[in-house]
Design a protein around this motif. Sequence first.
Motif: not given
Length: 114
Positions: A44-67
Amino acid sequence: MMNTMTLDGYTAVIRYNPETDEFRGEIQGLNGGADFYGKNPQELRREFKASLDFFIEMCEKHGRAVRKPASGKFVVRLPPDLHQAATTVAQAEGISLNALMERAVRHELSDAAA
């Protein structure tokens, strides 16, 4: 007991699915949805980090706020007798009904964390 997991200031609600014999985490407060799965806490911890990192990366790529921006406002519906009792207590203490409700929520959250 709170069924949550925290990573880098983000919290996920964790639920168990007996049909698949795995846990599902859903990251809260994001400007979109992100979840992850695992059979044990380490996974769970490993997948949490992977999912969060991917989400943040996509937000940055598309110029969207993370929160998701929080307004700090919500409507609470109470039975009339409870509303009156809360109003009376607030007036007796010389505080607003809002201040009384904030205190009550903080109290409940501190109890839940204990």
